[in-house]
Design a protein around this motif. Structure first.
Motif, PDB file in Angstrom:
ATOM      1  N   GLU A  39     -10.616  25.221   7.331  1.00  0.00           N
ATOM      2  CA  GLU A  39      -9.826  25.337   6.105  1.00  0.00           C
ATOM      3  C   GLU A  39      -8.351  25.019   6.376  1.00  0.00           C
ATOM      4  O   GLU A  39      -7.781  25.495   7.357  1.00  0.00           O
ATOM      5  CB  GLU A  39      -9.931  26.740   5.509  1.00  0.00           C
ATOM      6  CG  GLU A  39     -11.296  27.091   4.953  1.00  0.00           C
ATOM      7  CD  GLU A  39     -12.258  27.617   5.983  1.00  0.00           C
ATOM      8  OE1 GLU A  39     -13.336  28.111   5.596  1.00  0.00           O
ATOM      9  OE2 GLU A  39     -11.933  27.541   7.184  1.00  0.00           O
ATOM     10  N   GLY A  40      -7.778  24.205   5.485  1.00  0.00           N
ATOM     11  CA  GLY A  40      -6.368  23.844   5.591  1.00  0.00           C
ATOM     12  C   GLY A  40      -6.106  22.574   6.367  1.00  0.00           C
ATOM     13  O   GLY A  40      -4.968  22.069   6.339  1.00  0.00           O
ATOM     14  N   ASP A  41      -7.101  22.049   7.075  1.00  0.00           N
ATOM     15  CA  ASP A  41      -6.901  20.806   7.830  1.00  0.00           C
ATOM     16  C   ASP A  41      -6.829  19.615   6.881  1.00  0.00           C
ATOM     17  O   ASP A  41      -7.567  19.541   5.891  1.00  0.00           O
ATOM     18  CB  ASP A  41      -8.049  20.588   8.818  1.00  0.00           C
ATOM     19  CG  ASP A  41      -7.987  21.569   9.987  1.00  0.00           C
ATOM     20  OD1 ASP A  41      -6.916  22.158  10.197  1.00  0.00           O
ATOM     21  OD2 ASP A  41      -9.015  21.746  10.674  1.00  0.00           O
ATOM     22  N   LEU A  97      -7.169  18.014   1.662  1.00  0.00           N
ATOM     23  CA  LEU A  97      -7.191  19.186   2.531  1.00  0.00           C
ATOM     24  C   LEU A  97      -8.535  19.890   2.408  1.00  0.00           C
ATOM     25  O   LEU A  97      -9.141  19.905   1.332  1.00  0.00           O
ATOM     26  CB  LEU A  97      -6.071  20.162   2.152  1.00  0.00           C
ATOM     27  CG  LEU A  97      -4.640  19.642   2.268  1.00  0.00           C
ATOM     28  CD1 LEU A  97      -3.663  20.655   1.700  1.00  0.00           C
ATOM     29  CD2 LEU A  97      -4.290  19.347   3.717  1.00  0.00           C
ATOM     30  N   VAL A  98      -8.979  20.461   3.512  1.00  0.00           N
ATOM     31  CA  VAL A  98     -10.233  21.214   3.497  1.00  0.00           C
ATOM     32  C   VAL A  98      -9.968  22.563   2.827  1.00  0.00           C
ATOM     33  O   VAL A  98      -9.139  23.355   3.280  1.00  0.00           O
ATOM     34  CB  VAL A  98     -10.768  21.416   4.924  1.00  0.00           C
ATOM     35  CG1 VAL A  98     -12.037  22.270   4.898  1.00  0.00           C
ATOM     36  CG2 VAL A  98     -11.035  20.070   5.580  1.00  0.00           C
ATOM     37  N   ALA A  99     -10.658  22.820   1.723  1.00  0.00           N
ATOM     38  CA  ALA A  99     -10.482  24.062   0.980  1.00  0.00           C
ATOM     39  C   ALA A  99     -11.481  25.132   1.395  1.00  0.00           C
ATOM     40  O   ALA A  99     -11.143  26.317   1.437  1.00  0.00           O
ATOM     41  CB  ALA A  99     -10.605  23.798  -0.520  1.00  0.00           C
ATOM     42  N   GLN A 100     -12.715  24.734   1.682  1.00  0.00           N
ATOM     43  CA  GLN A 100     -13.743  25.701   2.068  1.00  0.00           C
ATOM     44  C   GLN A 100     -14.623  25.118   3.162  1.00  0.00           C
ATOM     45  O   GLN A 100     -14.911  23.919   3.178  1.00  0.00           O
ATOM     46  CB  GLN A 100     -14.644  26.062   0.871  1.00  0.00           C
ATOM     47  CG  GLN A 100     -13.960  26.781  -0.250  1.00  0.00           C
ATOM     48  CD  GLN A 100     -14.961  27.215  -1.307  1.00  0.00           C
ATOM     49  OE1 GLN A 100     -15.662  28.225  -1.148  1.00  0.00           O
ATOM     50  NE2 GLN A 100     -15.049  26.469  -2.389  1.00  0.00           N
ATOM     51  N   ARG A 101     -15.022  25.991   4.086  1.00  0.00           N
ATOM     52  CA  ARG A 101     -16.022  25.649   5.091  1.00  0.00           C
ATOM     53  C   ARG A 101     -17.192  26.584   4.857  1.00  0.00           C
ATOM     54  O   ARG A 101     -17.131  27.784   5.160  1.00  0.00           O
ATOM     55  CB  ARG A 101     -15.431  25.818   6.487  1.00  0.00           C
ATOM     56  CG  ARG A 101     -16.403  25.534   7.606  1.00  0.00           C
ATOM     57  CD  ARG A 101     -15.675  25.446   8.928  1.00  0.00           C
ATOM     58  NE  ARG A 101     -16.580  25.603  10.069  1.00  0.00           N
ATOM     59  CZ  ARG A 101     -16.246  25.319  11.323  1.00  0.00           C
ATOM     60  NH1 ARG A 101     -15.033  24.850  11.590  1.00  0.00           N
ATOM     61  NH2 ARG A 101     -17.103  25.496  12.297  1.00  0.00           N
TER      62      ARG A 101
END
Length: 413
Positions: A95-97, A195-199
């Motif tokens: 997340e966040g990347d 941006l990655v919001a959820q994994r």
């Protein structure tokens, strides 16, 4: 003896004169007391106002708007889903990347897929061998038919066998392509930059087809999805400006109407409106926002809503006429804001420049005498003079102070 008698008569006369004068003075005092009491009562009935208790009817640019609220959503977002049922081998982001379109993010285990591809290739190889056998048999039978050793019916059977073998080979080759595609689907790449919001999954988990693994959002374009009542939807236009307050962000955020849904929602009949927000580094998907869409701006005769009194059948104002407060029935128009204060348009009943008692004054009878205390009057368009709801916000004895404080705050802004 005679002298003593005369002195007694004179003393008696003086006493009678003094008594008559006392009775006359008491009578005059009794007559003047009601007049003095009436004068005192008349002076006590005059309502004294501060200059800030008066509002001036003036023309101003009235802005009519529609209130909206809702959560922010990214215009471009995507879920990375498993295209084949397999075990997750690696996930390269959290997340966040930040990711770029086409970047490999997830690798699924391909052991089963590799064996299926090999199986499909072997099946295709066997089908190709069967096709070669069928073709050689067909050529031999054609030579035999030409020499008259076999019947034409046997040749037709050979032709059918060759066609069937060719179809089997084509089906096997299609199976190879499907196995190759499944093998390629085990590598998952980002469909967009963001941006990655959820994994939503971890390495080692076996996921079914269409299972969500990652969510990617593009924060460069955010919008507010708001439901507008049907009675207000007709006034909306694409491109209309709006100002929003977003949780966690100081100051308003500019926005505009980007799209209007052509269909109303079932049940509520509300129309969905999509507002595009100006980019801001603190904006995030899911934040709650509230604000107003500007639908009309025009010059009108206005007054704060709080000054309009509605305790009778028709709305009215208390207008200063000389030294009296007189009720005047008014016809109201559209509501809007002026300098951020809720105002109402006056169509009939008063003229430009009329002095009106503010709502903070409270209940005043029609024709009541009033007197304005010396002081500095507020300008007609001073924002403090237009503060709505001052009557309910402060006691009657401190209403003027409340309006003055609001004036200082508005001027400081």
């Amino acid at each position: 003896m005679k002298r003593s008698w005369k002195i007694g008569l004179v003393a008696l006369a003086l006493l009678l004169v003094a008594a008559a004068a006392g009775r006359a003075m008491l009578a005059r005092r009794a007559q003047s007391a009601p007049a003095a009491a009436a004068a005192a009562a008349s002076a006590a009935a005059v309502l004294e106002l501060n200059p800030s208790d008066l509002l001036t009817v003036a023309r101003a640019e009235l802005t009519r708007s529609i209130d909206v609220s809702g959560g922010l959503k990214a215009v471009n977002s995507a879920f990375i889903k498993a295209k084949v049922a397999a075990e997750i081998k690696t996930i390269k982001v959290r997340e966040g990347d930040a990711v770029k379109a086409g970047q490999v993010l997830v690798q699924l285990d391909t052991t089963d897929l590799d064996w299926r591809l090999r199986q499909a290739e072997q099946t295709a190889q066997a089908s190709r061998a069967q096709l070669e056998i069928a073709r050689r048999g067909l050529e031999n039978n054609r030579a035999l038919v030409a020499q008259g050793f076999i019947s034409p019916t046997a040749l037709e059977n050979s032709v059918s066998s060759e066609s069937g073998a060719l179809a089997t080979l084509n089906a096997a080759l299609a199976g190879v392509e499907m196995a190759k595609k499944a093998r390629g689907d085990a590598t998952l790449a980002a469909p967009l930059s963001g941006l990655v919001a959820q994994r939503l999954a971890q390495p080692g988990e076996r996921v079914p087809v269409d299972a969500r693994i990652l969510e990617i959002v593009d924060l460069s374009q955010l919008e507010l999805e708001a439901a507008v009542p049907p009675e207000d939807a007709g006034a909306l236009r694409v491109g209309s400006l709006a100002r929003l307050r977003v949780d966690g962000i100081e100051g308003p955020v500019a926005a505009r109407v980007a799209r209007i849904n052509p269909s109303a929602q079932a049940g509520s009949r509300a129309v969905l409106v999509y507002l595009a927000l100006q980019p801001h580094p603190a904006l995030r998907q899911g934040l709650f926002a509230r604000g107003a869409i500007e639908v009309e701006r025009r010059l009108a005769l206005t007054l704060p809503v709080s000054a309009v009194r509605t305790d009778q059948a028709l709305p009215y104002l208390l207008v200063m006429e000389g030294s009296k407060a007189v009720q005047r029935k008014v016809q109201l128009g559209s509501r809007g804001t002026v300098a951020g204060v809720e105002m109402v348009e006056l169509l009939q009943g008063v003229t430009d420049g009329a002095q009106v008692l503010a709502g903070s004054v409270g209940v005043v009878r029609d024709g009541a005498p009033v007197r304005v205390a010396p002081g500095t009057a507020l300008a007609p368009n001073t924002a403090a003079a237009m503060v709505p709801g001052a009557a309910s916000a402060v006691p009657s004895g401190t209403a003027s102070a409340g309006i003055t404080s609001a004036a200082s705050a508005a001027q400081a802004k």
